[in-house]
Design an enzyme around this catalytic site. Structure first.
Site, PDB file in Angstrom:
ATOM      1  N   LYS A  25     -78.015  13.271  62.661  1.00 58.83           N
ATOM      2  CA  LYS A  25     -78.822  13.309  61.513  1.00 58.83           C
ATOM      3  C   LYS A  25     -77.932  13.708  60.232  1.00 58.83           C
ATOM      4  CE  LYS A  25     -80.814  16.215  59.006  1.00 58.83           C
ATOM      5  NZ  LYS A  25     -80.453  15.852  57.633  1.00 58.83           N
ATOM      6  N   GLU A  44     -72.511  32.921  48.497  1.00 56.07           N
ATOM      7  CA  GLU A  44     -71.534  31.561  48.540  1.00 56.07           C
ATOM      8  C   GLU A  44     -72.148  30.761  47.188  1.00 56.07           C
ATOM      9  OE1 GLU A  44     -69.762  28.438  51.396  1.00 56.07           O
ATOM     10  OE2 GLU A  44     -71.961  28.826  51.678  1.00 56.07           O
ATOM     11  N   GLY A  49     -82.998  11.812  57.768  1.00 50.22           N
ATOM     12  CA  GLY A  49     -84.241  12.755  57.744  1.00 50.22           C
ATOM     13  C   GLY A  49     -84.024  13.951  56.909  1.00 50.22           C
ATOM     14  N   ASP A  50     -84.463  14.815  56.687  1.00 45.68           N
ATOM     15  CA  ASP A  50     -84.353  16.067  56.146  1.00 45.68           C
ATOM     16  C   ASP A  50     -84.299  17.067  56.885  1.00 45.68           C
ATOM     17  OD1 ASP A  50     -86.973  16.264  56.438  1.00 45.68           O
ATOM     18  OD2 ASP A  50     -87.405  16.507  53.986  1.00 45.68           O
ATOM     19  N   GLY A  51     -83.844  18.357  56.516  1.00 46.69           N
ATOM     20  CA  GLY A  51     -84.006  19.368  57.247  1.00 46.69           C
ATOM     21  C   GLY A  51     -85.222  19.842  58.118  1.00 46.69           C
ATOM     22  N   PRO A  52     -86.419  19.981  57.135  1.00 47.57           N
ATOM     23  CA  PRO A  52     -87.675  20.404  57.569  1.00 47.57           C
ATOM     24  C   PRO A  52     -88.222  19.396  58.593  1.00 47.57           C
ATOM     25  CG  PRO A  52     -87.408  20.943  55.516  1.00 47.57           C
ATOM     26  CD  PRO A  52     -86.385  20.022  55.555  1.00 47.57           C
ATOM     27  N   GLY A  53     -87.946  17.992  58.510  1.00 47.03           N
ATOM     28  CA  GLY A  53     -88.355  16.989  59.338  1.00 47.03           C
ATOM     29  C   GLY A  53     -87.420  16.854  60.441  1.00 47.03           C
ATOM     30  N   VAL A  54     -86.605  15.646  60.503  1.00 47.13           N
ATOM     31  CA  VAL A  54     -85.927  15.477  61.749  1.00 47.13           C
ATOM     32  C   VAL A  54     -84.969  16.689  62.191  1.00 47.13           C
ATOM     33  CG1 VAL A  54     -84.084  13.898  62.639  1.00 47.13           C
ATOM     34  CG2 VAL A  54     -85.975  12.966  60.838  1.00 47.13           C
ATOM     35  N   GLY A  55     -84.352  17.351  61.234  1.00 48.94           N
ATOM     36  CA  GLY A  55     -83.586  18.229  61.537  1.00 48.94           C
ATOM     37  C   GLY A  55     -84.298  19.438  62.616  1.00 48.94           C
ATOM     38  N   GLU A  93     -71.292  25.777  62.163  1.00 51.63           N
ATOM     39  CA  GLU A  93     -70.149  26.189  61.177  1.00 51.63           C
ATOM     40  C   GLU A  93     -70.805  26.114  59.692  1.00 51.63           C
ATOM     41  OE1 GLU A  93     -67.933  25.923  58.273  1.00 51.63           O
ATOM     42  OE2 GLU A  93     -68.051  23.882  58.312  1.00 51.63           O
ATOM     43  N   CYS A 106     -66.756  24.984  52.174  1.00 51.64           N
ATOM     44  CA  CYS A 106     -67.138  26.346  52.921  1.00 51.64           C
ATOM     45  C   CYS A 106     -65.969  27.172  53.018  1.00 51.64           C
ATOM     46  CB  CYS A 106     -67.839  26.158  54.066  1.00 51.64           C
ATOM     47  SG  CYS A 106     -66.903  25.121  55.228  1.00 51.64           S
TER      48      CYS A 106
END
Length: 479
Positions: A174, A382, A205-211, A249, A282
């Site tokens: 994803k 950060e 997908g986005d984090g709240p969905g597929v993530g 990471e 990062c």
């Protein structure tokens, strides 16, 4: 308008079960340049099922066959390098020359390093001469969910997909929904290279969905995630119910220790490294700690270097830095610059707003704050933008204390001509990586951090081992 609504599942490009269009924005112009679809639970389930079904056969292939696939991948990737550079530049704002020289090259470099590690990798090992017949088998962990960020797209995709393929794992990728075109292209390359159906799958997908669906999916054995510490914590919690392996990471707040014997060039290099990729790395050296006797001079050098840093659109050739990736990221960076002003840091370059002459696009001013204390927000959080914080120190011991006084531990830097001090700092700085005097850590070196910068290592031999389980066997027959 680029339309890439399909997902890659079980060896084919397929339409989403339920349409959910998501616009892709060019950060240089703020204009919509493409559209993808965000996946649903049904899409996630289909991709995981395909990967799960393919695991038994793929995990038992000869390692030489897996190496041959990745060799074909590298050849096609290199042939499509210009397409990849243009995709990355458009979707996340990397200036086109930087995209060619650094963003695309990061992917090919990691593919090469993975191949070099795989050719000598021992999947069956002796425990030791004291235990005849006792063997250690290194076996693929299973089906892996890979969630990658927008800031270095091919760097992170290559660091996950390539070693997992070489280890014998199957996977679902994803990529970031903000910068998806490069991963769609990478998927086309893998398909052309002949990856077997189900071994590699990609669902946007986005984090709240597929993530989130991947993180808690009962048929996923491991999650490999690169992104924010906040999201890494959420993924760890979601994965805990099924005791998945989780490799993270995450963020960083790198300290760059500049001693008086390092000289002007060390400061200029530190500013350039901070501004690279518009500060969206990062491992950026975002805290410059400077020995007091050299501090005032270093502040002026940093001011000059920041003011000489050019900013411009991603499609323009040259050595400038580009925009931030999105409106949300621009707003975050502006808020933290304001926080630095409010908390009493001394602004010596840059500041709020866009650079002169750029009134559209997510452009930020290369910014330097001096007289920062390590308890200020800009020294703790950060920022992920072109913002450098300068902090004075009196002694080596104080420099080490300030450097280690952070929840993060990804990359620290040190600049000094004193070799004994270099060795001390390499051992005493708490980080997964230390860079001395700008020298490379080497191709295939492990990448990763400690504390809230994550766990696990990517790259080279360590990257392959990350996707393997260790099995201990007694009485293994010889021959």
């Amino acid at each position: 308008m680029i339309e890439k609504r399909q997902f890659y599942i079980d060896g084919s490009w397929v339409d989403p079960v339920t349409a959910s269009d998501f616009p892709v924005i060019d950060p240089s112009t703020e204009e919509e340049v493409g559209v993808i679809s965000l996946g649903s639970q049904a899409d996630t389930d289909a991709a995981v099922a395909a990967a799960r079904s393919a695991f038994d056969d793929w995990s038992r292939t000869d390692p030489s066959d897996r190496i041959a696939l990745v060799e074909r991948l590298l050849e096609i990737y290199n042939n499509r390098a210009e397409d990849m550079a243009e995709a990355i530049s458009l979707e996340m704002g990397a200036p086109i020359d930087f995209s060619r020289a650094e963003q695309v090259a990061a992917g090919s470099g990691h593919i090469k390093a993975g191949l070099r590690a795989a050719r000598d990798f021992q999947f069956v090992r002796l425990l030791g001469p004291h235990a005849p017949g006792a063997k250690i088998l290194m076996e693929p962990v299973g089906t892996v969910a890979m969630i990658t960020p927008w800031n270095w797209p091919m760097n992170q995709v290559a660091l996950k997909v390539v070693p997992a393929l070489l280890a014998g794992c199957t996977m679902v990728l994803k990529p970031s929904e903000i910068a998806p075109f490069s991963s769609v292209l990478f998927t086309e390359i893998l398909d052309e290279a002949g990856v077997p159906a189900g071994v590699y799958n990609m669902v946007n997908g986005d984090g709240p969905g597929v993530g989130s669906q991947l993180s808690c999916h009962p048929d996923i054995d491991m999650v490999s995630f690169t992104g924010s510490t906040r999201a890494g914590i959420a993924i760890s919690k979601a994965a805990a119910d099924t005791i998945k392996r989780v490799s993270l990471e995450l963020g960083g707040k790198g300290a760059n220790l500049v001693f008086a014997d390092a000289g002007e060039e060390a400061v200029r290099r530190g500013v350039a490294d901070m501004m690279e990729n518009t500060g969206q790395s990062c491992n950026a050296p975002s805290r410059m700690l400077v020995e007091r006797s050299f501090y005032d001079e270093a502040v002026e050098i940093a001011r000059d270097a920041a003011e000489a840093t050019e900013v411009g659109p991603a499609h323009k050739a040259g050595g400038h830095i580009g925009p931030l990736v999105s409106q949300a990221q621009w707003d975050k960076v502006q808020g933290l610059i304001q926080k630095g002003l409010d908390e009493g840091a001394r602004l010596v370059a840059g500041g709020l707003g866009r650079p002169e002459g750029l009134n559209r696009g997510f452009f930020a001013r290369p910014t330097v704050f001096a007289d920062v204390t390590n308890d200020m927000t800009i020294a703790r959080e950060e920022i992920f933008g072109p913002v450098l914080s300068m902090i004075p120190f009196e002694s080596e011991a104080e420099a080490i204390r300030i450097a280690n006084d952070t929840p993060y531990g990804l990359t620290n830097y040190a600049q000094t001509s004193d070799e004994a001090r270099q060795r001390r700092l390499a051992h005493r700085l708490r980080a997964g990586m230390v860079v001395l005097n700008g020298k490379s850590r080497g191709s295939g070196a492990p990448f990763g951090g400690v504390k809230q910068s994550g766990n696990g290592r990517e790259g080279g031999v360590w990257g392959i081992e990350e996707f393997l389980e260790v099995k201990s066997v007694g009485g293994y027959p010889e021959g």
